[in-house]
Design a protein around this motif. Structure first.
Motif, PDB file in Angstrom:
ATOM      1  N   MET A 148       0.800  -1.128   0.019  1.00 55.11           N
ATOM      2  CA  MET A 148      -0.026   0.159  -0.187  1.00 55.11           C
ATOM      3  C   MET A 148       0.754   1.336   0.048  1.00 55.11           C
TER       4      MET A 148
ATOM      5  N   CYS B 237       2.554   4.792  -1.129  1.00 55.48           N
ATOM      6  CA  CYS B 237       2.123   6.103  -1.408  1.00 55.48           C
ATOM      7  C   CYS B 237       3.318   6.989  -1.480  1.00 55.48           C
TER       8      CYS B 237
ATOM      9  N   GLY C 159       1.693   4.595  -6.562  1.00 56.70           N
ATOM     10  CA  GLY C 159       0.951   3.903  -5.465  1.00 56.70           C
ATOM     11  C   GLY C 159      -0.399   3.749  -5.330  1.00 56.70           C
ATOM     12  N   TYR C 160      -1.093   3.007  -4.420  1.00 59.25           N
ATOM     13  CA  TYR C 160      -2.503   2.899  -4.106  1.00 59.25           C
ATOM     14  C   TYR C 160      -3.031   4.333  -3.698  1.00 59.25           C
TER      15      TYR C 160
ATOM     16  N   SER D 247      -2.397   7.004  -4.767  1.00 56.33           N
ATOM     17  CA  SER D 247      -2.320   7.937  -5.981  1.00 56.33           C
ATOM     18  C   SER D 247      -3.706   8.261  -6.427  1.00 56.33           C
ATOM     19  N   TYR D 248      -4.589   7.364  -6.243  1.00 58.06           N
ATOM     20  CA  TYR D 248      -5.890   7.479  -6.529  1.00 58.06           C
ATOM     21  C   TYR D 248      -6.434   8.731  -6.008  1.00 58.06           C
TER      22      TYR D 248
ATOM     23  N   LEU E 285      -8.214   4.411   2.162  1.00 56.25           N
ATOM     24  CA  LEU E 285      -7.491   3.320   2.003  1.00 56.25           C
ATOM     25  C   LEU E 285      -7.779   2.176   2.938  1.00 56.25           C
TER      26      LEU E 285
END
Length: 203
Positions: free
Chosen positions: A1, A3, A133-134, A136-137, A171
């Protein structure tokens, strides 16, 4: 996970990374610094497989230092980014690619601050803001909404805090701690940590 994200202001660039060292379902440590100081005015934040990330960023750091030692002048941020992209492309074509994504920030006297986005398949772009990375969304959405050119450092840090808050709230398995580093005319340096879990000093 993982970031990693960053942005550019009028006379500075900021990069932020989570500090969790994770393997599978285990968190090994929560004070892993994923932002390396390349030289006096450059930062590189990396995400990816831990072994590749550490080996590749150290390799880039030493080669940037070697160039300056041999030639007496440092590489510009653009030149360092292109060198990094070239090394990723070479490794990719040798069928032994590095699983590393990089955000490189720097400050050049004639040009000012800049931020480069380099992914594991050797794509290179100069950007105003970027993320991997996750996280970024959420970071990219927050930066699309709140980022504007000419932000002060205080405004940029406020936006960074909004991104971190969004990551922590959205997250499922969010990294607890983040490190923030800045580069400007005064050089590259650590700016602050954002901690929800106090790192173990013995780790």
């Amino acid at each position: 996970m993982e970031c990693v994200f960053g942005l550019v202001g009028n006379d500075y660039a900021i990069v932020v990374a989570d500090t969790s060292a994770v393997h599978s379902i285990l968190v090994h440590k929560s004070n892993e610094d994923k932002i390396m100081v390349l030289d006096s005015h450059k930062l590189v934040a990396a995400s990816g497989e831990p072994g590749d990330r550490v080996q590749f960023t150290e390799y880039i750091q030493k080669n940037v230092a070697l160039y300056q030692f041999r030639n007496g002048i440092p590489l510009t941020t653009a030149a360092a980014a292109n060198f990094t992209r070239g090394e990723l492309a070479t490794a990719l074509r040798k069928q032994n690619p590095y699983q590393v994504n990089v955000l490189m920030a720097g400050y050049d006297k004639e040009i000012g601050p800049s931020l480069y986005y380099i992914d594991y398949i050797a794509t290179l772009h100069k950007v105003d803001r970027g993320a991997f990375g996750y996280g970024s969304y959420f970071c990219l959405a927050m930066m699309d909404r709140h980022y504007h050119s000419g932000m002060t450092v205080e405004e940029a840090i406020d936006l960074v805090d909004k991104c971190i808050l969004e990551i922590r709230s959205r997250l499922v398995v969010a990294p607890p701690n983040f490190v923030i580093k800045i580069v400007d005319k005064d050089g590259a340096r650590e700016y602050a940590w954002r901690e929800s879990v106090k790192p173990d000093a013995t780790a």
